[in-house]
Motif scaffolding. Structure first.
Motif, PDB file in Angstrom:
ATOM      1  N   MET A   1      -2.020  -5.675   4.519  1.00 33.97           N
ATOM      2  CA  MET A   1      -2.212  -4.319   4.276  1.00 33.97           C
ATOM      3  C   MET A   1      -3.468  -3.866   4.218  1.00 33.97           C
ATOM      4  O   MET A   1      -4.144  -2.727   4.656  1.00 33.97           O
ATOM      5  CB  MET A   1      -1.272  -3.707   3.226  1.00 33.97           C
TER       6      MET A   1
ATOM      7  N   PHE B   1       1.166 -10.712   1.938  1.00 35.70           N
ATOM      8  CA  PHE B   1       1.630  -9.049   2.289  1.00 35.70           C
ATOM      9  C   PHE B   1       0.556  -8.254   1.936  1.00 35.70           C
ATOM     10  O   PHE B   1       0.134  -7.545   2.834  1.00 35.70           O
ATOM     11  CB  PHE B   1       3.009  -8.896   1.668  1.00 35.70           C
TER      12      PHE B   1
ATOM     13  N   TYR C   1       1.911  -1.202  -3.659  1.00 25.88           N
ATOM     14  CA  TYR C   1       2.707  -2.443  -3.728  1.00 25.88           C
ATOM     15  C   TYR C   1       1.987  -3.259  -4.812  1.00 25.88           C
ATOM     16  O   TYR C   1       2.759  -3.686  -5.953  1.00 25.88           O
ATOM     17  CB  TYR C   1       2.388  -3.545  -2.483  1.00 25.88           C
TER      18      TYR C   1
ATOM     19  N   ILE D   1       0.190   1.587   1.316  1.00 24.04           N
ATOM     20  CA  ILE D   1       1.343   0.751   0.925  1.00 24.04           C
ATOM     21  C   ILE D   1       0.911  -0.279   0.203  1.00 24.04           C
ATOM     22  O   ILE D   1       1.499  -0.667  -0.921  1.00 24.04           O
ATOM     23  CB  ILE D   1       1.878   0.265   2.368  1.00 24.04           C
TER      24      ILE D   1
END
Lengths: 476, 481
Positions: free
Chosen positions: B206, B202, B174, B170
């Motif tokens: 991850m 974020f 991203y 992810i």
């Protein structure tokens, strides 16, 4: 158009074969030849060569997306018949009919991949479903099979009713069945001088009912309750067909419906009255992933586990509807190939097993090394491990969702469920390789069956390294 | 081309080894292949030729992903560690017989290929591929050979790391959509990103969770002692000497330079977690009765210090981490080899059943004591240099954290020396009465390691010079924010 008409013609020809060809073994060969012809016809149409010129008044339209999906569906069916043809013969006495029904299902799929009109959507779904009701109950002496068929028929009819109601409401709101017209209709042009909002309400109700009805076909939660019983009750070969090609065809119908909608103005008007389709799909995705993955963990039978796994996989495929961008459309094609091929392979092996429980697989790595090895590849693909096509399937779905830039929590939840899915897929691998036992097969698999499995595994690995090879067909 | 062949040799050797049925043939074949890889890795250390160290092939051009490999100082060093470890593992366990030897050695080679790819990849999608490909053979190795509880334990390990990897995926996607123009998965494109604080936060988590699970740092470590204990020792060596370095490597290559703002925000948290992990693991190690579990916990403590030093972000500390990645791999290999030699001979690893071995097996005792000293980071052993530099960096960052971390050296002495005492000194037990000295193959493997330990303990300069370029580019990259 080629696929629709040819599939019916070949189906009817096969019907007569059952009268004139006495040798039952030859049916599956005839079916394979028929499928090759069908495939050739469809590929010819992809290159602009159409055998039939019929003015459908815009009810059907052909684009790369639909035609390419048709190719995928027909090719997958061909692989399915080649691998499991013998097992289809064994279901019962009326061997040719089973193949005929499969051709009719393909006709329904061809309509679903090219419809441009809600009536055609309805026809396609029905042409697809009715042969399936029969196939589900084809093992006549088995009560489970009968129960499954009846359940499927009743629930399926109910969802058809909902679909008709939805179509009626949309027609009432927009005055058209054409999916491009109904979505493009700006609210001021609403029929009968109704106000902007009431038109939008009718249209939303109609779309919701359609969503429920197609959601039923693709077994999205909370409309999935029929799936485990029907998949478990139907003969395993038929389950293989239903869980793969048919289910993916439902997604194509779904995507065509909502793809047209994205271009129209109705999405904006929906927002005006506070209906957010993304949120709606996000909720359905979470429900589907939750139900599919968590319930699959507790299954004792591999066949039933695969039924729940197919729900879980549907949850991932729903991401295409959630994000509805170019990546999603490419992704659903990759997903349909990866998922169908792997599942067809797993079922082809499952049918050969004497015992469908996890324990039945104990020690398969020793007794049938080829079956165990290929099954491992198929399972790894379903789990989405790199180097298999299943990885790129999941990759594109996640990519499409991240591209929308919103709902990152949904993506994180999805990967948590993907990690859970490893539990039940790897249980089979553990049984095959790490547990002692002598897994029994019904009959020793033939050499050609083993080679077929190895080729299928090779295809899955090839697409797992070069997914572009698949997509370059899409942009031929 | 060296970069490419470092992966291809073990890959093809591994694919061939599946079809070898005899144990001797499989061992011989994989030994030859691993020596070829080692020769290539040594060559790469001395090479400065751009064509040899970089490789760029088309893979998925439409998606902006290339099959690109590159070897800088850190990659060279870890490739070397990876290449040294496998022959030593094969030699030291040469007398062991595994069922299905062809499969065993094939999976070992494939795992080496996967890890080599992780150290070399400079494209995030390729990196993810190798990251997972190293895991799949590890899963089969740990599940097929090993102790009784191996299947559930390995499964926990797999699911844990798989979840981490998916989160990283992810993160990769991203960042991919943040790259300008036609998006790209290239490492350099990620370095060039100018992300805001929120975006970095974020992305950081991850990526970092995946790496933290792999390293492992507290509280993501629970899979590690069980897996190390249950797998066959040869596999444990691969896991703890090399695979955990993947986590540290990845933090330095993919996490710190891409998310400097997030690192600046969360460094305190990570340092505290690491220091807690150091003390916690050391205390548990003191109480262990099983040799493999003790080494497993000691490994967590050492990794914790490396993680703390990375997030302290000082040049000395980072330099220390670089060389300690190599040194820890060497030392822990030695400890596992002794553990395996003892287990093969006595069928147990419990301290309570061993004792007085020094009289019976003097060679093993001498070699093991050197390993033990290195594990405590005594001066003249290679670990001393690394740990000193790391503590130096940590001290510049926060003296309290450094002071607490230094306690770990005392604790390390406590558990390591008591391990030596319980195994080699004291009363001989029934088991150790008839003990033989270690086999020649074990002695050779250990002697090589001892030479490396002493050499880099006295003269660490080559190692520092090799990796100083990576440290400098890293710090320069972080400063651009």
């Amino acid at each position: 158009m080629n696929a629709i008409i040819l599939s019916v013609i070949i189906g009817v020809v096969m019907m007569f074969c059952s009268v004139f060809v006495p040798n039952k073994n030859s049916y599956r060969h005839i079916a394979s030849i028929g499928l090759v012809l069908l495939l050739a016809g469809n590929i010819a149409e992809m290159h602009g060569f159409s055998l039939f010129h019929i003015n459908t008044k815009g009810m059907l339209s052909y684009d790369n997306f639909g035609l390419f999906f048709n190719t995928i569906a027909i090719a997958s069916t061909l692989i399915y018949v080649l691998l499991s043809g013998r097992d289809i013969q064994k279901i019962g006495t009326y061997v040719a009919e089973y193949f005929v029904l499969i051709f009719f299902v393909l006709c329904g799929i061809a309509i679903l991949s090219s419809y441009n009109n809600l009536l055609m959507l309805f026809l396609g779904i029905e042409i697809l479903s009715i042969p399936l009701y029969i196939l589900t109950g084809s093992d006549k002496r088995n009560m489970m099979s009968n129960e499954a068929a009846l359940k499927y028929l009743l629930m399926g009819s109910f969802s058809t009713g909902l679909m008709l109601m939805g179509i009626a409401l949309i027609y009432g709101a927009t005055g058209s069945f054409n999916i491009e017209v109904i979505h493009a209709a700006s609210p001021q042009q609403g029929a009968n001088g109704m106000s902007e909002l009431s038109v939008s309400f009718l249209e939303i109700m109609g779309m919701l009912l359609l969503m429920v009805s197609i959601g039923f076909k693709v077994s999205a939660a909370p409309f999935h309750f029929w799936t485990p019983d029907v998949y478990d009750g139907a003969p395993a070969v038929i389950t293989s067909f239903m869980a793969t090609i048919v289910k993916v065809a439902g997604f194509i119908a779904f995507i065509k419906l909502f793809d047209a909608r994205m271009l129209g103005t109705s999405v904006e008007t929906n927002k005006l009255i506070g209906v957010d389709w993304k949120l709606l799909f996000a909720i359905i995705i979470i429900c589907t992933l939750l139900v599919g993955n968590v319930t699959a963990v507790f299954q004792q039978s591999v066949k039933r586990m695969l039924a729940y796994s197919s729900i879980a996989q549907a949850g991932f495929m729903l991401f295409a509807l959630f994000s509805m961008n170019d990546v999603a459309k490419e992704g659903i094609l990759v997903y349909s190939v990866a998922y169908s091929l792997a599942t067809i392979g797993i079922f082809a092996i499952l049918v050969k097993m004497k015992d469908f429980t996890f324990e039945g697989y104990n020690g398969l790595g020793k007794t049938q090394p080829v079956l165990a090895f290929t099954n491992t590849i198929f399972l790894l693909s379903l789990a989405g491990i790199p180097l298999t096509a299943g990885f790129f399937a999941k990759f594109f779905m996640l990519e499409s969702a991240i591209k929308t830039g919103t709902y990152l929590w949904l993506v994180i939840a999805a990967v948590v469920f993907a990690a859970i899915s490893v539990y039940y897929y790897f249980r089979v691998i553990q049984a095959m390789y790490f547990k002692a036992g002598d897994a029994a097969v019904v009959e020793a698999p033939t050499m050609s069956f083993k080679i077929g499995l190895l080729l299928l595994a090779a295809i899955i690995i090839y697409f797992g390294i070069f997914p572009q090879a698949l997509l370059s067909w899409f942009y031929f | 081309m060296i970069a490419l062949f470092l992966i291809l040799i073990p890959l093809f050797a591994g694919l061939v080894a599946v079809f070898v049925n005899s144990g001797k043939g499989a061992k011989g074949w994989s030994l030859i292949a691993s020596f070829a890889t080692l020769a290539l890795a040594i060559l790469s250390v001395y090479s400065t030729n751009h064509n040899q160290l970089f490789f760029n092939g088309a893979w998925l051009p439409q998606m902006g992903s290339n099959f690109s490999l590159s070897l800088d100082g850190m990659s060279k060093m870890l490739a070397l560690l990876n290449a040294i470890a496998l022959p030593i593992i094969i030699i030291s366990t040469y007398r062991n017989d595994y069922k299905n030897p062809g499969r065993f050695y094939s999976l070992m080679l494939l795992m080496q290929a996967g890890m080599m790819g992780v150290f070399l990849a400079s494209d995030s999608l390729l990196f993810y591929f190798f990251w997972e490909l190293a895991l799949v053979p590890a899963y089969f190795l740990c599940s097929m050979w090993g102790g009784e509880r191996r299947i559930p334990v390995t499964f926990k390990f797999f699911v844990y790391t798989f979840l981490g990897s998916l989160l990283m995926l992810i993160g990769i996607l991203y960042l991919y959509f943040k790259t300008p123009g036609a998006h790209s998965f290239a490492l350099q494109a990620f370095y060039d990103l100018k992300l805001t604080q929120a975006e970095q936060n974020f992305g950081f988590w991850m990526f970092f969770i995946a790496f933290a699970i792999k390293m492992p740092i507290f509280p993501f470590h629970t899979w590690q002692p069980d897996t190390y204990e249950q797998s066959t020792t040869a596999v444990t060596m691969m896991l703890s000497a090399i695979m955990v370095k993947m986590g540290i490597y990845a933090v330095i290559r993919w996490c710190v330079p891409v998310f400097p703002l997030a690192v600046a925000k969360f460094d305190g948290l990570v340092v505290v977690l690491s220091v807690i992990g150091i003390i916690y693991a050391s205390l548990i190690a003191i109480r262990q009765d099983d040799m493999k579990r003790l080494i497993a916990y000691s490994s967590i403590a050492h990794i914790g210090l490396m993680s703390a030093a990375i997030f302290a972000g000082k040049e000395a500390g980072l330099q220390g981490v670089m060389i300690q990645m190599f040194n820890h791999g060497i030392v822990v290999l030695g400890l596992w080899i002794v553990a395996d030699a003892i287990e093969q001979q006595f069928g147990t690893r419990k301290f309570s059943q061993l004792g007085g071995l020094a009289q019976k097996a003097p060679d093993l005792a001498i070699l093991f004591v050197v390993m033990a000293f290195a594990n405590i980071s005594l001066p003249l052993t290679n670990s001393f240099v690394g740990e000193f530099l790391m503590l130096n960096g940590l001290f510049q960052y926060n003296w309290i954290a450094a002071a607490v971390a230094i306690v770990s050296i005392i604790l390390a002495a406590a558990y390591t020396l008591s391990m030596v005492q319980k195994i080699f000194y004291g009363q001989t037990s029934e088991l150790t009465m008839q003990a033989r000295d270690s086999a020649a193959s074990v002695n050779v493997a250990l002697a090589v390691l001892v030479v490396l330990i002493l050499f880099f303990g006295v003269y660490p300069q080559p190692m520092i010079e090799l990796t100083s370029d990576t440290v400098k580019t890293l710090l320069a990259q972080v400063k651009t924010f």
